[in-house]
Design a protein around this motif. Structure first.
Motif, PDB file in Angstrom:
ATOM      1  N   SER A   1       1.073  -1.275  -0.308  1.00  0.00           N
ATOM      2  CA  SER A   1       0.334  -0.312   0.063  1.00  0.00           C
ATOM      3  C   SER A   1       0.980   1.322  -0.131  1.00  0.00           C
ATOM      4  N   PHE A   2       1.897   0.895   0.039  1.00  0.00           N
ATOM      5  CA  PHE A   2       2.898   2.657   0.508  1.00  0.00           C
ATOM      6  C   PHE A   2       2.941   2.593  -0.962  1.00  0.00           C
ATOM      7  N   GLN A   3       2.934   1.750  -2.223  1.00  0.00           N
ATOM      8  CA  GLN A   3       3.697   2.192  -3.520  1.00  0.00           C
ATOM      9  C   GLN A   3       2.208   2.441  -4.378  1.00  0.00           C
ATOM     10  N   PRO A   4       2.026   2.898  -5.220  1.00  0.00           N
ATOM     11  CA  PRO A   4       1.156   3.858  -6.222  1.00  0.00           C
ATOM     12  C   PRO A   4      -0.040   3.330  -7.047  1.00  0.00           C
ATOM     13  N   GLY A   5       0.201   2.038  -7.081  1.00  0.00           N
ATOM     14  CA  GLY A   5      -0.881   1.134  -7.542  1.00  0.00           C
ATOM     15  C   GLY A   5      -2.523   0.876  -7.101  1.00  0.00           C
ATOM     16  N   ARG A   6      -2.280   1.033  -5.588  1.00  0.00           N
ATOM     17  CA  ARG A   6      -4.157   0.737  -5.185  1.00  0.00           C
ATOM     18  C   ARG A   6      -4.589   1.989  -5.932  1.00  0.00           C
ATOM     19  N   GLU A   7      -4.136   3.168  -5.246  1.00  0.00           N
ATOM     20  CA  GLU A   7      -4.292   4.536  -5.783  1.00  0.00           C
ATOM     21  C   GLU A   7      -4.613   4.376  -6.889  1.00  0.00           C
ATOM     22  N   LYS A   8      -3.852   4.273  -8.124  1.00  0.00           N
ATOM     23  CA  LYS A   8      -4.076   4.461  -9.642  1.00  0.00           C
ATOM     24  C   LYS A   8      -5.524   3.839  -9.406  1.00  0.00           C
ATOM     25  N   LEU A   9      -6.232   2.357  -9.540  1.00  0.00           N
ATOM     26  CA  LEU A   9      -7.228   1.498  -9.744  1.00  0.00           C
ATOM     27  C   LEU A   9      -8.042   2.342  -8.631  1.00  0.00           C
ATOM     28  N   ASP A  10      -7.991   2.782  -7.473  1.00  0.00           N
ATOM     29  CA  ASP A  10      -9.055   2.697  -7.054  1.00  0.00           C
ATOM     30  C   ASP A  10      -9.271   4.266  -7.810  1.00  0.00           C
ATOM     31  N   ASP A  11      -8.736   5.453  -8.379  1.00  0.00           N
ATOM     32  CA  ASP A  11      -9.074   6.362  -9.130  1.00  0.00           C
ATOM     33  C   ASP A  11      -9.695   6.072 -10.525  1.00  0.00           C
ATOM     34  N   ARG A  12      -9.349   4.339 -11.195  1.00  0.00           N
ATOM     35  CA  ARG A  12     -10.563   4.696 -11.423  1.00  0.00           C
ATOM     36  C   ARG A  12     -11.937   3.624 -11.421  1.00  0.00           C
ATOM     37  N   ASN A  13     -11.539   3.829 -10.242  1.00  0.00           N
ATOM     38  CA  ASN A  13     -12.947   3.006 -10.047  1.00  0.00           C
ATOM     39  C   ASN A  13     -13.111   1.472  -9.912  1.00  0.00           C
ATOM     40  N   TYR A  14     -12.226   0.777 -10.371  1.00  0.00           N
ATOM     41  CA  TYR A  14     -11.859  -0.892  -9.776  1.00  0.00           C
ATOM     42  C   TYR A  14     -12.155  -0.515  -8.517  1.00  0.00           C
ATOM     43  N   ARG A  15     -12.579  -2.314  -8.281  1.00  0.00           N
ATOM     44  CA  ARG A  15     -13.243  -2.377  -7.332  1.00  0.00           C
ATOM     45  C   ARG A  15     -11.892  -3.245  -6.894  1.00  0.00           C
ATOM     46  N   VAL A  16     -11.232  -3.210  -5.805  1.00  0.00           N
ATOM     47  CA  VAL A  16     -10.070  -4.097  -5.335  1.00  0.00           C
ATOM     48  C   VAL A  16      -9.845  -4.521  -3.847  1.00  0.00           C
ATOM     49  N   GLU A  17      -9.837  -6.415  -4.299  1.00  0.00           N
ATOM     50  CA  GLU A  17      -9.935  -6.769  -2.775  1.00  0.00           C
ATOM     51  C   GLU A  17      -8.712  -7.745  -3.338  1.00  0.00           C
ATOM     52  N   SER A  18      -7.921  -6.900  -1.265  1.00  0.00           N
ATOM     53  CA  SER A  18      -6.562  -7.246  -1.307  1.00  0.00           C
ATOM     54  C   SER A  18      -6.841  -8.433  -0.279  1.00  0.00           C
ATOM     55  N   LEU A  19      -5.760  -8.738  -0.277  1.00  0.00           N
ATOM     56  CA  LEU A  19      -6.248 -10.528   0.810  1.00  0.00           C
ATOM     57  C   LEU A  19      -4.864  -9.878   1.924  1.00  0.00           C
ATOM     58  N   ALA A  20      -4.622  -9.080   1.868  1.00  0.00           N
ATOM     59  CA  ALA A  20      -3.020  -8.360   2.678  1.00  0.00           C
ATOM     60  C   ALA A  20      -2.679  -7.435   1.911  1.00  0.00           C
ATOM     61  N   ARG A  21      -2.509  -6.364   2.826  1.00  0.00           N
ATOM     62  CA  ARG A  21      -2.622  -4.423   2.755  1.00  0.00           C
ATOM     63  C   ARG A  21      -1.451  -4.467   3.710  1.00  0.00           C
ATOM     64  N   ILE A  22      -0.233  -3.807   3.153  1.00  0.00           N
ATOM     65  CA  ILE A  22       1.216  -4.086   4.153  1.00  0.00           C
ATOM     66  C   ILE A  22       1.657  -2.477   3.756  1.00  0.00           C
ATOM     67  N   ASP A  23       2.028  -2.278   4.561  1.00  0.00           N
ATOM     68  CA  ASP A  23       1.838  -0.197   5.013  1.00  0.00           C
ATOM     69  C   ASP A  23       3.023   0.096   5.297  1.00  0.00           C
ATOM     70  N   THR A  24       4.155  -0.946   5.865  1.00  0.00           N
ATOM     71  CA  THR A  24       5.547  -1.146   6.388  1.00  0.00           C
ATOM     72  C   THR A  24       6.134  -1.577   6.472  1.00  0.00           C
ATOM     73  N   LEU A  25       7.195  -2.012   4.939  1.00  0.00           N
ATOM     74  CA  LEU A  25       7.833  -2.965   5.174  1.00  0.00           C
ATOM     75  C   LEU A  25       9.038  -3.361   5.637  1.00  0.00           C
ATOM     76  N   GLU A  26       9.704  -3.607   6.317  1.00  0.00           N
ATOM     77  CA  GLU A  26      11.274  -3.142   6.171  1.00  0.00           C
ATOM     78  C   GLU A  26      11.803  -4.660   7.170  1.00  0.00           C
ATOM     79  N   MET A  27      13.226  -4.523   7.579  1.00  0.00           N
ATOM     80  CA  MET A  27      13.806  -5.855   7.063  1.00  0.00           C
ATOM     81  C   MET A  27      13.443  -7.296   8.406  1.00  0.00           C
TER      82      MET A  27
END
Ligand code: 5GP
Length: 191
Positions: free
Chosen positions: A157-183
């Motif tokens: 979710s920290f990358q722009p893909g989700r926002e691009k799809l939301d902006d185009r009004n696609y319905r997105v169902e992600s089973l895991a949404r990662i906000d922070t990805l550190e070692m």
């Protein structure tokens, strides 16, 4: 989806530059029990949505897409990243820039397998910049078919893909949404 999140925390390896390696259950070795549970969860979330076909992109989308297609009792089609010599010119194509491989590729689906009557659920393993998902939307819409939903296993979710799809009004169902990805630390978004 808690089961998937637990598996990501247990098995996932965080590589540099925001890349998650999950070769133990999704991208190399595949866990069929987990794939089945994921498909059940998508179908539950998509109750009431029309579905006549599942479309994905080779190779890591195929396992979860096939499970979902089986649950719905519909066919699964995977876009090819390289045009096979067995394919004729009757194809839909879109250019997709690969986040992990850093090259542009033309994805191809034979016209034979999509029609204007189709209601399609798109499946992919990861959502990063949204290139793969938008390329799949493009080929489906070239056929005059509609995109009912985009089913993602792991959304970064920290990358722009989700926002691009939301902006185009696609319905997105992600089973895991990662906000922070550190070692040593992975954080998920819960709605
Ligand atoms: P996008 O097109 O959204 O930028 O990236 C999606 C595609 O890139 C997915 O199909 C997946 O193959 C690959 N990808 C993106 N991010 C990751 C990642 O963190 N790990 C892995 N294993 N693949 C990724």
């Amino acid at each position: 989806m808690r089961l998937l999140e637990e598996r990501i925390v247990q098995d996932g390896l965080v590589l540099g530059s925001g890349v998650l390696k999950v070769d133990t259950f999704l991208n190399h070795q595949v866990d069929p029990q987990l794939m089945e549970q994921m498909a059940i969860e998508w179908k539950k979330r998509l109750e009431g949505v029309p579905v006549t076909k599942i479309v994905t992109i080779e190779s890591s989308g195929i396992a979860p897409a096939l499970m979902l297609a089986k649950l719905y009792g519909v066919e699964m089609v995977f876009a090819r990243k390289q045009k096979s010599i067995t394919m004729d010119d009757s194809v839909y194509t879109a250019d997709v820039y690969s986040f992990t491989k850093q090259v542009s590729r033309t994805i191809t689906i034979s016209k034979q397998f999509l029609s204007s009557d189709d209601h399609v659920v798109l499946v992919d393993d990861f959502l990063a910049n949204g290139e793969a998902a938008l390329g799949l939307c493009d080929v489906v819409e070239q056929a005059g078919a509609s995109v009912s939903a985009i089913a993602i296993v792991i959304e970064k979710s920290f990358q722009p893909g989700r926002e691009k799809l939301d902006d185009r009004n696609y319905r997105v169902e992600s089973l895991a949404r990662i906000d922070t990805l550190e070692m040593d630390h992975i954080e998920f978004i819960h709605e």
